[in-house]
Design a protein around this motif. Sequence first.
Motif, PDB file in Angstrom:
ATOM      1  N   LYS A 405     -44.694 -22.181 -41.471  1.00  0.00           N
ATOM      2  CA  LYS A 405     -43.584 -23.248 -41.566  1.00  0.00           C
ATOM      3  C   LYS A 405     -44.233 -24.493 -41.988  1.00  0.00           C
ATOM      4  O   LYS A 405     -45.354 -24.998 -41.830  1.00  0.00           O
ATOM      5  CB  LYS A 405     -42.742 -23.406 -40.328  1.00  0.00           C
ATOM      6  CG  LYS A 405     -42.223 -21.898 -40.097  1.00  0.00           C
ATOM      7  CD  LYS A 405     -41.574 -21.943 -38.723  1.00  0.00           C
ATOM      8  CE  LYS A 405     -40.974 -20.663 -38.090  1.00  0.00           C
ATOM      9  NZ  LYS A 405     -42.111 -19.944 -37.569  1.00  0.00           N
ATOM     10  N   GLU A 408     -46.226 -26.437 -39.529  1.00  0.00           N
ATOM     11  CA  GLU A 408     -47.261 -25.769 -39.178  1.00  0.00           C
ATOM     12  C   GLU A 408     -48.461 -26.017 -39.785  1.00  0.00           C
ATOM     13  O   GLU A 408     -49.589 -26.074 -39.321  1.00  0.00           O
ATOM     14  CB  GLU A 408     -47.021 -24.257 -38.833  1.00  0.00           C
ATOM     15  CG  GLU A 408     -46.104 -23.844 -37.975  1.00  0.00           C
ATOM     16  CD  GLU A 408     -45.858 -22.369 -37.768  1.00  0.00           C
ATOM     17  OE1 GLU A 408     -45.710 -21.725 -36.884  1.00  0.00           O
ATOM     18  OE2 GLU A 408     -45.903 -21.689 -38.906  1.00  0.00           O
ATOM     19  N   ASP A 564     -39.047 -29.453 -33.593  1.00  0.00           N
ATOM     20  CA  ASP A 564     -38.348 -28.463 -32.784  1.00  0.00           C
ATOM     21  C   ASP A 564     -36.709 -28.302 -33.301  1.00  0.00           C
ATOM     22  O   ASP A 564     -36.347 -27.132 -33.050  1.00  0.00           O
ATOM     23  CB  ASP A 564     -38.513 -28.971 -31.360  1.00  0.00           C
ATOM     24  CG  ASP A 564     -39.528 -28.788 -30.583  1.00  0.00           C
ATOM     25  OD1 ASP A 564     -40.322 -28.123 -31.096  1.00  0.00           O
ATOM     26  OD2 ASP A 564     -40.043 -29.500 -29.589  1.00  0.00           O
ATOM     27  N   GLN A 567     -37.048 -26.260 -36.255  1.00  0.00           N
ATOM     28  CA  GLN A 567     -37.293 -24.672 -35.603  1.00  0.00           C
ATOM     29  C   GLN A 567     -36.030 -24.057 -35.218  1.00  0.00           C
ATOM     30  O   GLN A 567     -35.814 -22.895 -35.577  1.00  0.00           O
ATOM     31  CB  GLN A 567     -38.262 -24.732 -34.539  1.00  0.00           C
ATOM     32  CG  GLN A 567     -38.764 -23.454 -34.040  1.00  0.00           C
ATOM     33  CD  GLN A 567     -39.443 -22.699 -35.026  1.00  0.00           C
ATOM     34  OE1 GLN A 567     -40.451 -23.206 -36.248  1.00  0.00           O
ATOM     35  NE2 GLN A 567     -39.329 -21.275 -35.403  1.00  0.00           N
ATOM     36  N   ARG A 568     -34.954 -24.824 -34.832  1.00  0.00           N
ATOM     37  CA  ARG A 568     -34.102 -24.264 -34.317  1.00  0.00           C
ATOM     38  C   ARG A 568     -33.076 -23.770 -35.627  1.00  0.00           C
ATOM     39  O   ARG A 568     -32.331 -22.519 -35.568  1.00  0.00           O
ATOM     40  CB  ARG A 568     -33.069 -25.229 -33.441  1.00  0.00           C
ATOM     41  CG  ARG A 568     -33.629 -25.570 -32.060  1.00  0.00           C
ATOM     42  CD  ARG A 568     -32.409 -26.107 -31.211  1.00  0.00           C
ATOM     43  NE  ARG A 568     -32.410 -27.431 -31.494  1.00  0.00           N
ATOM     44  CZ  ARG A 568     -32.987 -28.176 -31.148  1.00  0.00           C
ATOM     45  NH1 ARG A 568     -34.021 -28.043 -30.383  1.00  0.00           N
ATOM     46  NH2 ARG A 568     -32.781 -29.619 -31.187  1.00  0.00           N
ATOM     47  N   GLU A 570     -34.733 -23.072 -38.446  1.00  0.00           N
ATOM     48  CA  GLU A 570     -35.546 -21.964 -38.947  1.00  0.00           C
ATOM     49  C   GLU A 570     -35.236 -20.577 -38.479  1.00  0.00           C
ATOM     50  O   GLU A 570     -35.449 -19.720 -39.171  1.00  0.00           O
ATOM     51  CB  GLU A 570     -36.871 -22.337 -38.712  1.00  0.00           C
ATOM     52  CG  GLU A 570     -38.038 -21.752 -39.565  1.00  0.00           C
ATOM     53  CD  GLU A 570     -37.807 -22.341 -41.194  1.00  0.00           C
ATOM     54  OE1 GLU A 570     -37.575 -21.529 -42.090  1.00  0.00           O
ATOM     55  OE2 GLU A 570     -38.398 -23.474 -41.262  1.00  0.00           O
ATOM     56  N   SER A 571     -34.758 -20.491 -37.186  1.00  0.00           N
ATOM     57  CA  SER A 571     -34.505 -19.295 -36.404  1.00  0.00           C
ATOM     58  C   SER A 571     -33.291 -18.522 -36.656  1.00  0.00           C
ATOM     59  O   SER A 571     -33.162 -17.456 -36.460  1.00  0.00           O
ATOM     60  CB  SER A 571     -34.644 -19.498 -34.796  1.00  0.00           C
ATOM     61  OG  SER A 571     -33.418 -20.703 -34.563  1.00  0.00           O
ATOM     62  N   ILE A 572     -32.455 -19.486 -37.454  1.00  0.00           N
ATOM     63  CA  ILE A 572     -31.041 -18.972 -38.060  1.00  0.00           C
ATOM     64  C   ILE A 572     -31.402 -18.217 -39.365  1.00  0.00           C
ATOM     65  O   ILE A 572     -31.437 -18.900 -40.302  1.00  0.00           O
ATOM     66  CB  ILE A 572     -29.836 -19.915 -38.126  1.00  0.00           C
ATOM     67  CG1 ILE A 572     -29.761 -20.499 -36.559  1.00  0.00           C
ATOM     68  CG2 ILE A 572     -28.761 -19.303 -38.575  1.00  0.00           C
ATOM     69  CD1 ILE A 572     -28.658 -21.740 -36.793  1.00  0.00           C
ATOM     70  N   LYS A 573     -31.649 -16.773 -39.436  1.00  0.00           N
ATOM     71  CA  LYS A 573     -32.101 -16.148 -40.514  1.00  0.00           C
ATOM     72  C   LYS A 573     -30.798 -15.836 -41.420  1.00  0.00           C
ATOM     73  O   LYS A 573     -29.529 -15.732 -40.786  1.00  0.00           O
ATOM     74  CB  LYS A 573     -32.746 -14.950 -40.226  1.00  0.00           C
ATOM     75  CG  LYS A 573     -33.954 -15.187 -39.571  1.00  0.00           C
ATOM     76  CD  LYS A 573     -35.037 -16.028 -40.096  1.00  0.00           C
ATOM     77  CE  LYS A 573     -36.318 -16.243 -39.419  1.00  0.00           C
ATOM     78  NZ  LYS A 573     -37.301 -17.181 -40.210  1.00  0.00           N
ATOM     79  N   SER A 601     -33.721 -18.769 -44.227  1.00  0.00           N
ATOM     80  CA  SER A 601     -33.029 -19.223 -43.238  1.00  0.00           C
ATOM     81  C   SER A 601     -32.312 -20.417 -43.641  1.00  0.00           C
ATOM     82  O   SER A 601     -32.263 -21.065 -44.573  1.00  0.00           O
ATOM     83  CB  SER A 601     -34.099 -19.739 -42.334  1.00  0.00           C
ATOM     84  OG  SER A 601     -35.030 -21.020 -42.790  1.00  0.00           O
ATOM     85  N   SER A 603     -32.604 -23.634 -42.485  1.00  0.00           N
ATOM     86  CA  SER A 603     -33.440 -24.444 -42.601  1.00  0.00           C
ATOM     87  C   SER A 603     -33.845 -24.629 -44.026  1.00  0.00           C
ATOM     88  O   SER A 603     -34.026 -25.608 -45.059  1.00  0.00           O
ATOM     89  CB  SER A 603     -34.858 -24.401 -41.674  1.00  0.00           C
ATOM     90  OG  SER A 603     -35.719 -25.557 -41.880  1.00  0.00           O
ATOM     91  N   ARG A 625     -22.894 -19.856 -35.788  1.00  0.00           N
ATOM     92  CA  ARG A 625     -23.385 -20.878 -34.973  1.00  0.00           C
ATOM     93  C   ARG A 625     -22.293 -22.120 -34.958  1.00  0.00           C
ATOM     94  O   ARG A 625     -22.728 -23.251 -34.917  1.00  0.00           O
ATOM     95  CB  ARG A 625     -24.623 -21.154 -35.556  1.00  0.00           C
ATOM     96  CG  ARG A 625     -25.801 -20.236 -35.469  1.00  0.00           C
ATOM     97  CD  ARG A 625     -25.884 -19.636 -34.110  1.00  0.00           C
ATOM     98  NE  ARG A 625     -26.928 -18.493 -34.159  1.00  0.00           N
ATOM     99  CZ  ARG A 625     -28.136 -18.580 -33.765  1.00  0.00           C
ATOM    100  NH1 ARG A 625     -28.894 -19.877 -33.478  1.00  0.00           N
ATOM    101  NH2 ARG A 625     -29.026 -17.516 -33.786  1.00  0.00           N
TER     102      ARG A 625
END
Length: 625
Positions: A405, A408, A564, A567-568, A570-573, A601, A603, A625
């Motif tokens: 990501k 990262e 962070d 990342q939230r 990013e986690s929603i695919k 995602s 993101s 969401r």
Amino acid sequence: MSLFDNKYDVIVIGGGHAGSEAAASAANLGAKTLLITMSLQNIAQMSCNPAMGGIAKGQIIREIDALGGYSGIITDKTAIQFKMLNKSKGPAMWSPRAQSDRMRFAEEWRTTLEQIDNLDLFQDSVNGLLFEGDKIIGVKTLLGLNIKSKTVIVTAGTFLNGKIHIGNKTFGGGRAGEGASTGITEDLVLKGFISGRMKTGTPPRVDAKSLDFSKMIEQPGDQNPTKFSYSNITKPLTNQLSCYMTYTSNEVHNILREGFEESPMFTGRIQGVGPRYCPSIEDKIDRFASKERHQLFIEPEGWNTTEIYVNGFSTSLSYEIQYKSLRKVSGFENVKFLRFGYAIEYDYFPPTQLKLSLETKLIENLFFAGQINGTTGYEEAAAQGLMAGINAALKTQNKVPFILKRNEAYIGVLIDDLITKGTDEPYRMFTSRAEYRTLLRQDNADLRLTPKAYQLGLVSQQRMDRVIEKQTKTDLFVDFLIKTSIKPEDVNPVLESKNSALVSQSMKMFKIAARPQLDFNDVRKFPKVEQFIKDNNIDNEVIEQTEIHVKYSGYIEKEKNSADKLQRLESIKIPINFDYYKIKSISFEAREKLSKIQPASISQASRISGVSPSDISVLLVYMGR
């Protein structure tokens, strides 16, 4: 009976920086791998400048090393000079760079590849791809061989329909003295791929014996050089070669302008787009006509060669103009040429046609890495090669792709930029492209990425143990500074010498050490600090990590919080092949761009040009969401 009875897991086309890293990572993950290159003598050839690293590029090499790649190790083994750039700025900007011995670099890569299990090398030219419907099943070669494989990685560099330009002369080639590669582009276009043309260039190489270095400014390496690799395989340089700096002049510029009439760049014979941040000398004097001079960096190509790389003088002008103009540069009055500079045009494929794993969207099991994706630079190519090799091997093992990501790694930024935004000019990495550059420093790439490489199986237990030890000792040192108080009489002499405000009562060392006027040489003068370092066997790497944590903890924490939030999202695919045209409440442009890119995602969707925050809000609602 076929020469290649056993089907390969991975075939890598091209033995440049991308191909070498791709072949190594795939084989190291247990995939039966074949690297096909047009010349075994030119594996990982430094086609342009004999150096690795630099601004942001040095961070990429550190990341490759942390992930179990070889570029850092081989650079260390063949280095002739090492510099840490941007030391006057904050640590997020520090960037390592090394000059390499060009011939030894290629030799070291070849011998390294030859020793890797599961990896075969083969010299031939791939002139076609084998398909079965929308899957790739192998390659065709110039010798007439059909070699089968579960996956194929194309890392063809500048060789796809490559065309070399010098003045009014044009001829086919992928590099000086080497032929172009034909057939691959044509096969891919027939399958529906979109291709384009890009251009890059290289300067003349000259004989050091013919130069007067006394007229130039010496550019030595660092007094206390470090190295690229985090492993203990390599050691820092003890001897270094100097580079030199000189300048062009108005007289040089006027001679260069004489060649513009025949210049392939100005006559329109070059159709490809060149790199914005590494322009040719003729482009520089045309675009920046008011500048009276430009820097030239004179870089030796190795310990035992007189060949010199004239950095800053990349050109496609005629050899007569190159010779006439360079002789007017200070120190070059009697210059002898070994090779003339030239421009090269080649095919690339806009990278929006790829998934984040670097697998193509149109053809399953086909991966692209390096200049075929529109990038420029050894480092960007090597990073893509490493990731394509990993993901091709994982694909054959029915495992999920390995995706880095943006928060990262610089490698994550690079690949996300290419896939999400695309590029219509050669893409080069800069620190400014990374929104989390305080987190993505060159000093902590091992802490960020080696645990991931260990889980994949790309690094040894020994390397993982070293990372754990580094993190543990850093945490211990930081904790010591947080908990240990210091009296005014012990700290004020140090503060006074640094023109920092004195203290009237005991304070925690951490708070004092965070002051911008103090560095850790000052902190080591505090009572108990030196003894703590000695008792816990703390090395310079841990001291550097601790200092950065103390000085920049506020900035680091702020970026972590921001990451962070990313990342939230990013986690929603988003489901594969999602139909955006059924959502009427997002703009037509957004529907068009989202359908083309097919982001993985929310993101990634938010970073697509033309997709507005309100479009993202609608998508979030639609995804529940």
